[in-house]
Design a protein around this motif. Structure first.
Motif, mmCIF file in Angstrom:
data_model
loop_
_atom_site.group_PDB
_atom_site.id
_atom_site.type_symbol
_atom_site.label_atom_id
_atom_site.label_comp_id
_atom_site.label_asym_id
_atom_site.label_seq_id
_atom_site.Cartn_x
_atom_site.Cartn_y
_atom_site.Cartn_z
ATOM 1 N N THR A 242 -1.147 2.711 -5.742
ATOM 2 C CA THR A 242 -2.055 3.523 -4.923
ATOM 3 C C THR A 242 -1.444 3.811 -3.552
ATOM 4 O O THR A 242 -2.140 4.291 -2.661
ATOM 5 C CB THR A 242 -3.404 2.807 -4.749
ATOM 6 O OG1 THR A 242 -3.189 1.524 -4.141
ATOM 7 C CG2 THR A 242 -4.095 2.619 -6.086
ATOM 8 N N HIS A 243 -0.139 3.520 -3.388
ATOM 9 C CA HIS A 243 0.537 3.744 -2.110
ATOM 10 C C HIS A 243 1.911 4.334 -2.420
ATOM 11 O O HIS A 243 2.058 5.058 -3.411
ATOM 12 C CB HIS A 243 0.620 2.424 -1.325
ATOM 13 C CG HIS A 243 0.777 2.589 0.150
ATOM 14 N ND1 HIS A 243 2.009 2.621 0.759
ATOM 15 C CD2 HIS A 243 -0.142 2.718 1.144
ATOM 16 C CE1 HIS A 243 1.852 2.780 2.071
ATOM 17 N NE2 HIS A 243 0.560 2.835 2.344
ATOM 18 N N THR A 244 2.906 4.022 -1.622
ATOM 19 C CA THR A 244 4.228 4.623 -1.810
ATOM 20 C C THR A 244 5.132 3.830 -2.739
ATOM 21 O O THR A 244 6.189 4.314 -3.144
ATOM 22 C CB THR A 244 4.934 4.793 -0.453
ATOM 23 O OG1 THR A 244 4.996 3.516 0.205
ATOM 24 C CG2 THR A 244 4.182 5.779 0.432
ATOM 25 N N GLY A 245 4.767 2.601 -3.068
ATOM 26 C CA GLY A 245 5.540 1.839 -4.037
ATOM 27 C C GLY A 245 5.388 2.407 -5.438
ATOM 28 O O GLY A 245 4.366 3.010 -5.780
ATOM 29 N N GLN A 268 0.249 4.582 -14.043
ATOM 30 C CA GLN A 268 -0.046 5.711 -13.174
ATOM 31 C C GLN A 268 0.293 5.432 -11.721
ATOM 32 O O GLN A 268 0.362 4.285 -11.284
ATOM 33 C CB GLN A 268 -1.530 6.082 -13.279
ATOM 34 C CG GLN A 268 -1.941 6.619 -14.641
ATOM 35 C CD GLN A 268 -3.401 7.038 -14.680
ATOM 36 O OE1 GLN A 268 -4.219 6.588 -13.882
ATOM 37 N NE2 GLN A 268 -3.735 7.907 -15.616
ATOM 38 N N ALA A 269 0.491 6.514 -10.974
ATOM 39 C CA ALA A 269 0.759 6.432 -9.548
ATOM 40 C C ALA A 269 0.007 7.549 -8.842
ATOM 41 O O ALA A 269 -0.212 8.626 -9.408
ATOM 42 C CB ALA A 269 2.256 6.552 -9.265
ATOM 43 N N SER A 270 -0.387 7.296 -7.601
ATOM 44 C CA SER A 270 -1.065 8.333 -6.829
ATOM 45 C C SER A 270 -0.093 9.141 -5.979
ATOM 46 O O SER A 270 -0.369 10.286 -5.636
ATOM 47 C CB SER A 270 -2.138 7.711 -5.922
ATOM 48 O OG SER A 270 -1.570 6.780 -5.033
ATOM 49 N N GLN A 271 1.061 8.557 -5.608
ATOM 50 C CA GLN A 271 2.022 9.272 -4.775
ATOM 51 C C GLN A 271 3.439 9.266 -5.358
ATOM 52 O O GLN A 271 4.030 10.328 -5.522
ATOM 53 C CB GLN A 271 2.059 8.663 -3.364
ATOM 54 C CG GLN A 271 0.732 8.753 -2.627
ATOM 55 C CD GLN A 271 0.829 8.158 -1.229
ATOM 56 O OE1 GLN A 271 1.823 8.338 -0.540
ATOM 57 N NE2 GLN A 271 -0.199 7.446 -0.801
#
Length: 376
Positions: A242-245, A268-271
């Motif tokens: 949910t961050h840059t990782g 999944q990733a947000s970014q």
């Protein structure tokens, strides 16, 4: 009942002592606790338990905690039967997450500083995590999360625990490796990996196996090596950023069968980039009403790749997604001797604003008479 065994270091770099237990049977109930804690530069002691049967009930916990630059040491359990189940009655204040919640039975390693949290190694014949029980590796600051390593014959993760009198509020049983930020702590470390080797693995009834990151550190990878793997009834295996990782990868190897019904397998990733998902199954892989997703939900990251290989693959109302928004879609590769796909199965490697990924089915719908539509 309601007892504890604990060792603690001091803020001047003192090392907390080891805890070694050898017994025919170890049963903990009524919020009993075995723990090692370090402060400052000191490391925690290790916890080593050998017994025929180990049972944690009623919010009882085995845990290793570091709050400074010293590392948390490992927790190791050798047993024929390990049960981690249930929660203590009532609610308690959790200042870390700023919530009221139940005190679940659990085995956990935590870092609240720059020290790494320790590994959790469980060598068992039968492991049951049920009714809200947890096995967790967590970092809340700059330290890395420890790995969770499970080797056993039968591993069962199932069920939930009620959070209140409201039956809609429950806490899932699960195995968790987390790099988490809270109102008090800002995480920068990587999450730990989850490695499970078993003959039979079952994840059912809203249970979860997950790794996640809420900071610049990467989420851990999930690796499963088994003979038969069964997922049912809102079961989840997931890595999440949910961050840059980056989200971690999910690799599942089943010598015989993998069956999933009403389940979610997600990286999944947000970014940043979505994680890769790989299934290698010797006999049959069946996905019914199940979603497999390596999608990126926003920003510019690329979708992860999804690779599925088995002798027989049956996709009935399944959803396989490697999509992206600004980044490229991931690639989806499905290989089988016999592939059965219903008309309402969705396979999507698209990108809303960039290059879509490729989709390769072998055999494909035109080349093989083995590909048929299941009834919807």
């Amino acid at each position: 009942d309601a007892t504890f065994i604990a060792t603690e270091g001091d803020s001047n770099g003192g090392i907390s002592g080891d805890i070694n237990i050898e017994s025919l049977s170890l049963e903990m109930d009524n919020a009993a606790s075995i723990s090692t804690t370090s402060f400052g530069q000191g490391v925690t002691g290790s916890i080593d338990i050998s017994a025929q049967d180990v049972t944690l009930l009623g919010g009882s916990q085995i845990k290793s905690i570091t709050t400074g630059s010293g590392d948390s040491n490992d927790i190791t359990i050798h047993t024929d039967s390990l049960i981690v189940s249930g929660a203590a009655p009532g609610l308690f204040a959790d200042p870390i997450h700023n919530v009221e919640t139940v005190l679940v039975s659990g085995i956990g390693s935590q870092s609240f500083g720059d020290g790494d949290s320790g590994n959790i190694s469980l060598y068992v014949d039968d492991l049951t995590v049920s009714d809200g029980g947890h096995i967790t590796s967590e970092t809340f600051a700059g330290g890395s999360g420890g790995d969770i390593i499970i080797q056993g014959n039968t591993v069962t993760v199932t069920g939930t625990a009620p959070v209140s009198d409201n039956p809609q509020l429950t806490l899932s049983s699960g195995i968790f490796a987390s790099a988490a930020s809270t109102d008090i702590y800002t995480v920068t470390g990587d999450g730990g990996d989850i490695q499970i080797q078993s003959n039979n693995l079952s994840v059912t009834d809203q249970a979860i196996i997950s790794s996640d990151t809420a900071g610049p550190g990467n989420a851990g990878n999930i690796s499963i090596d088994t003979i038969n793997f069964d997922m049912q009834s809102d079961a989840t295996i997931a890595t999440l950023s949910t961050h840059t990782g980056n989200a971690g990868s999910i690799d599942i190897y089943a010598i015989n069968n993998l069956t999933a019904s009403d389940a979610l397998i997600s990286a999944q990733a947000s970014q940043p980039n979505g994680g890769n998902i790989s299934f290698i199954v010797g006999n049959m892989l069946s996905l019914q009403d199940t979603e497999v997703s390596s999608a990126v939900l926003a920003e510019s990251g690329d979708g992860g790749n999804v690779t599925i290989s088995a002798d027989l693959i049956a996709l009935n109302h399944a959803t396989i997604i490697a999509s992206a928004v600004e980044g490229n879609g991931g690639n989806i590769t499905i290989t089988a001797n016999d592939l059965i796909k219903s008309a309402n199965t969705i396979i999507d490697a698209s990108s809303e604003q960039s290059v879509s990924g490729t989709i390769q089915l072998s055999p494909d719908s035109e080349a093989s008479s083995a590909l048929t539509n299941l009834s919807e």
